[in-house]
Structures are given as C-alpha cells and as structure tokens.
Motif scaffolding. Structure first.
Motif, short mmCIF file in Angstrom:
data_model
loop_
_atom_site.label_atom_id
_atom_site.label_comp_id
_atom_site.label_asym_id
_atom_site.label_seq_id
_atom_site.Cartn_x
_atom_site.Cartn_y
_atom_site.Cartn_z
N VAL A 193 6.82 -2.18 -5.01
CA VAL A 193 6.73 -2.21 -3.62
C VAL A 193 5.78 -1.41 -3.14
N ALA A 194 4.94 -1.78 -2.04
CA ALA A 194 3.92 -1.04 -1.09
C ALA A 194 4.35 -0.76 0.06
N LEU A 195 4.37 0.57 0.45
CA LEU A 195 4.76 1.02 1.66
C LEU A 195 3.51 1.36 2.41
N ILE A 196 3.20 0.70 3.59
CA ILE A 196 1.99 0.87 4.27
C ILE A 196 2.31 1.47 5.54
N MET A 197 2.03 2.60 6.14
CA MET A 197 2.23 3.40 7.04
C MET A 197 0.96 3.46 7.90
N ALA A 226 -7.04 -4.02 5.84
CA ALA A 226 -7.57 -4.06 4.50
C ALA A 226 -6.55 -3.53 3.36
N ILE A 227 -5.98 -2.46 3.80
CA ILE A 227 -4.85 -2.07 2.60
C ILE A 227 -3.81 -3.31 2.31
N VAL A 228 -3.39 -3.96 3.14
CA VAL A 228 -2.47 -5.01 3.03
C VAL A 228 -3.22 -5.93 1.98
N GLY A 229 -4.53 -6.36 2.17
CA GLY A 229 -5.09 -7.16 1.28
C GLY A 229 -5.34 -6.62 -0.07
N GLU A 230 -5.52 -5.25 -0.19
CA GLU A 230 -5.71 -4.74 -1.44
C GLU A 230 -4.29 -4.58 -2.24
N MET A 231 -3.43 -4.53 -1.70
CA MET A 231 -1.89 -4.51 -2.04
C MET A 231 -1.67 -5.76 -2.69
N VAL A 232 -1.99 -6.76 -1.99
CA VAL A 232 -1.70 -8.36 -2.48
C VAL A 232 -2.86 -8.55 -3.95
N ALA A 235 -3.52 -6.27 -5.80
CA ALA A 235 -2.94 -5.55 -6.71
C ALA A 235 -1.81 -6.01 -7.54
N GLY A 236 -1.19 -7.02 -6.70
CA GLY A 236 0.05 -7.81 -7.30
C GLY A 236 1.36 -7.08 -6.97
N VAL A 237 1.31 -6.66 -5.79
CA VAL A 237 2.84 -6.10 -5.43
C VAL A 237 3.78 -7.13 -5.20
N ASP A 238 5.01 -6.70 -5.41
CA ASP A 238 5.96 -7.95 -5.01
C ASP A 238 6.46 -7.98 -3.56
N ALA A 239 6.40 -6.71 -3.09
CA ALA A 239 6.77 -6.57 -1.77
C ALA A 239 6.14 -5.51 -0.93
N ILE A 240 5.87 -5.72 0.55
CA ILE A 240 5.12 -4.77 1.53
C ILE A 240 6.21 -4.37 2.55
N VAL A 241 6.33 -3.08 2.72
CA VAL A 241 7.07 -2.70 3.87
C VAL A 241 6.16 -2.06 4.69
N ILE A 242 5.96 -2.47 5.81
CA ILE A 242 4.79 -1.92 6.67
C ILE A 242 5.30 -1.35 8.01
N ALA A 243 4.96 -0.23 8.55
CA ALA A 243 4.66 0.18 9.93
C ALA A 243 3.51 -0.23 10.51
N PRO A 244 3.21 -1.36 11.02
CA PRO A 244 1.88 -1.53 11.68
C PRO A 244 1.36 -0.88 12.76
N ALA A 245 0.24 -0.42 12.79
CA ALA A 245 -0.31 0.24 13.96
C ALA A 245 -0.50 -0.62 15.08
N VAL A 296 -0.79 -9.11 12.05
CA VAL A 296 -0.08 -10.48 11.77
C VAL A 296 -0.94 -11.46 10.61
N PRO A 297 -2.16 -11.70 10.95
CA PRO A 297 -2.95 -12.58 10.00
C PRO A 297 -3.05 -12.11 8.88
N ALA A 298 -3.05 -10.75 8.52
CA ALA A 298 -3.16 -10.19 7.18
C ALA A 298 -1.87 -10.22 6.54
N LEU A 299 -0.69 -10.05 7.27
CA LEU A 299 0.51 -10.28 6.60
C LEU A 299 1.02 -11.63 6.03
N ARG A 300 0.26 -12.70 7.15
CA ARG A 300 0.44 -14.08 6.70
C ARG A 300 -0.14 -14.38 5.34
N LYS A 301 -1.22 -13.91 5.21
CA LYS A 301 -2.01 -14.00 4.02
C LYS A 301 -0.97 -13.37 2.65
N ALA A 302 -0.72 -12.47 3.20
CA ALA A 302 0.21 -11.81 2.08
C ALA A 302 1.59 -12.64 1.69
#
Length: 326
Positions: free
Chosen positions: A39-43, A87-93, A95-105, A111-117
């Motif tokens: 799990v990746a936490l992105i704040m 960019a961090i969202v893309g890096e986590m994808v 890296a092969g994470v299974d889930a992203i929990v994000i507090a978007p700035a 949204v487009p980066a998260l759609r790709k994830a």
C-alpha cells in the motif's frame, strides 16, 4: 560406444525436459503465501503537522499489522506542487504497489494520474480532500472517498464562534486552496454559520493553507477592516498565521480566531485562549481508515467502491478539559 553415448545423452535430455516442464509448485506457493499487499500512502506537504501526524498514524497501524500489508509513505514539499504529486502516483504504479491511498493536493488535477493507476490494476482510495465528482465521471472511474464532512465540521466551529459574537458583527475568512474540495466545503460551512447568526463576512481570501501567507493576508485584513471581530481559518496552519498578525496589530483582546485540524500548536493556543475553537478530523487515523478500506477491496475484489464518512469533532477549551459542549 557411439550408440551407448547417444543413448546416455537422450536419457539426460529427457530428464532435463521433465524438470524444466514441470511447474515449480513449491516456489509459487511460497511466493503466494509470503507476498503481502503493498500500500502506498500519498499525502500533501509533510511540513504541515497534520500530514506528519497522518503519516505517523499510518506507520503505527502498519507496525501493528505487519503480517497483513507493507506500507510506503510519500509526501510533497509544497502543497501546490501538483505535478510532483501526480509523478509520485506514477512512480508507485511503476513500483508495483497494489493500492494507493491519496490525499490529493487538488480535487481535479490528480484524477488523470489516478485513472492510469486504476487502469494498471491498482486499487485507489481517496482521503482528506474529495476528488471532483464531475471530473471522475469524465474520466469514467469511481474512487471511494474516506473522510469527514468538512462542511459540517466547519459549521460546528462557526456556530461556536457565533456564540461569542453579536448579530451584525463583522468577520473575515482565510480560505484554503480554492481548487480543493475540502477548502471549498469549509468555506461554505463557515459562511452558513455566520449567515444563520446574522454575522457579516467582510473579507474572504485564500492563504493556500500556509502560515506565512495567512500572516500577511490577515495583517492586511485587519488594516483594511479594523471593525473585524474574528478570523475564521480553514486550517490550523493559517490560524497560527492569523494569531501572529493579531498580536502584531495589538488586537489580541478583541479579535478571536478559529481553525480546523486540531494540530498540537493550536491545542496549546486554545489552552492559552489565543484560539477559540478548531475541528478535529482525527488526522492520526484518517489514513488508517483509508488503508483499511483499501485492504478490504484487495481482499474481496467483488466489493463495490463506496464512500465512508469519518468523524469530525468540535474542539474547545471545555472539550479539552472533558467538559460537555452541550
């Protein structure tokens, strides 16, 4: 000897073929048993105490549940650095994470980066700042929001302030980033409370969640509107900036301040009567709520993503002393 040699080579080749064609079930099963969800936490900015508290809460939860999942914690230096967070969202994808929990700035830009994830098979859970519903529809994705009702929380704070003011009094508001849903909702909550109490908002400007910018803007507000009786700050970092501006203007006895987030510095300011009230959205648990939602979805992929409303409580000197707010 040639026949014997050829026969030996044929037997050896058959043996190798059998070994390479047979599935290595022991290795695969071991991998399945030992692999844990990542799990990746992105704040947003870890310079903000609210998000450092959020990170600490998430890390503590992972330590207590180390057998269940692995955690990677990320943050940006500046809450306005949307490109870096994307960019961090893309890096986590990658890296092969299974889930992203994000507090978007930002409620739209991420949204487009998260759609790709999501297209890459990653579970995404939105915390703290709700993503824009219309943009999610345009991108044809569904991302659950796990977090508090910011509008209701701000209204609680505003109503508490209104008890200290009189009808017709004038106040100012320090807004968060205007493209952030939580900032928009807190502004609406503050305005609703003031309108219901007959209190006039004479100035409202964005300090983009920052203490120094809030200090500058609050100083200007006090100069242009000396009749102001209170400043409502959409987060506690900006409330601290307002306190400094009020002190510099020698108005500590007649201008009240309220905030939102319940960081430790504002808890101390409440004890010292420098801040009247704030809202606690339980930052130490907010990421945990999101992580738990993500783990449920990973455990059962058939679960439909659904929003989860988390608590938000009014904090005052009375509540900190264990007294009833009724």
């Amino acid at each position: 000897m040639n026949k014997t040699f050829l026969l030996s080579m044929m037997v050896f080749a058959v043996a190798l073929g059998c070994k390479s064609d047979a599935p290595d079930s022991s290795d695969d099963s071991a991998k399945t048993k030992n692999d844990k969800p990542r799990v990746a936490l992105i704040m947003k900015s870890l310079a903000n105490e609210f998000f450092s508290t959020m990170a600490a809460g998430a890390e503590s939860h992972q330590t207590q549940n180390a057998e269940k999942y692995e955690l990677t914690v990320n943050g940006i230096k500046d809450e306005r650095d949307l490109s870096r967070q994307a960019a961090i969202v893309g890096e986590m994808v990658a890296a092969g994470v299974d889930a992203i929990v994000i507090a978007p700035a930002d409620s739209k830009a991420l949204v487009p980066a998260l759609r790709k994830a999501i297209k890459a098979g990653v579970i995404v859970v939105n915390i703290d700042n709700r993503l824009d519903v219309e943009v999610l529809k345009q991108e044809n994705i569904t991302i659950p929001f796990v977090g508090p009702d910011n509008r209701a929380g701000a209204k609680k704070v505003g109503k508490r302030l209104a008890k200290e003011l009189a009808e017709g009094d004038k106040v100012a508001i320090l807004e968060g980033i205007r493209t952030s849903f939580n900032g928009q909702q807190r502004l609406l909550g503050f305005k609703e409370a003031m309108k219901e109490a007959g209190i006039e908002v004479v100035d409202s400007q964005s300090a983009e969640w920052e203490t120094s910018k809030a200090n500058t803007i609050a100083s200007s507000m006090l100069s242009e509107h000396p009749e102001i009786k209170a400043i409502l700050a959409a987060n506690d970092s900006m409330a601290l900036g307002a306190i400094a501006a009020i002190r510099s203007a020698a108005r500590t006895k007649d201008v009240k301040v309220v905030g939102f987030d319940n960081i430790s510095a504002v808890q101390e300011a409440i004890r010292e009567a420098k801040v009247l009230a704030t809202a606690d959205q339980h930052g130490d648990q907010l990421a945990v709520y999101g992580i738990e939602a993500a783990l449920k979805m990973l455990d059962d992929p058939s679960l439909a993503p659904e929003d989860v409303e988390t608590p938000v409580d009014l904090i005052t000197a009375a509540s900190m002393n264990g007294e009833s707010l009724e």
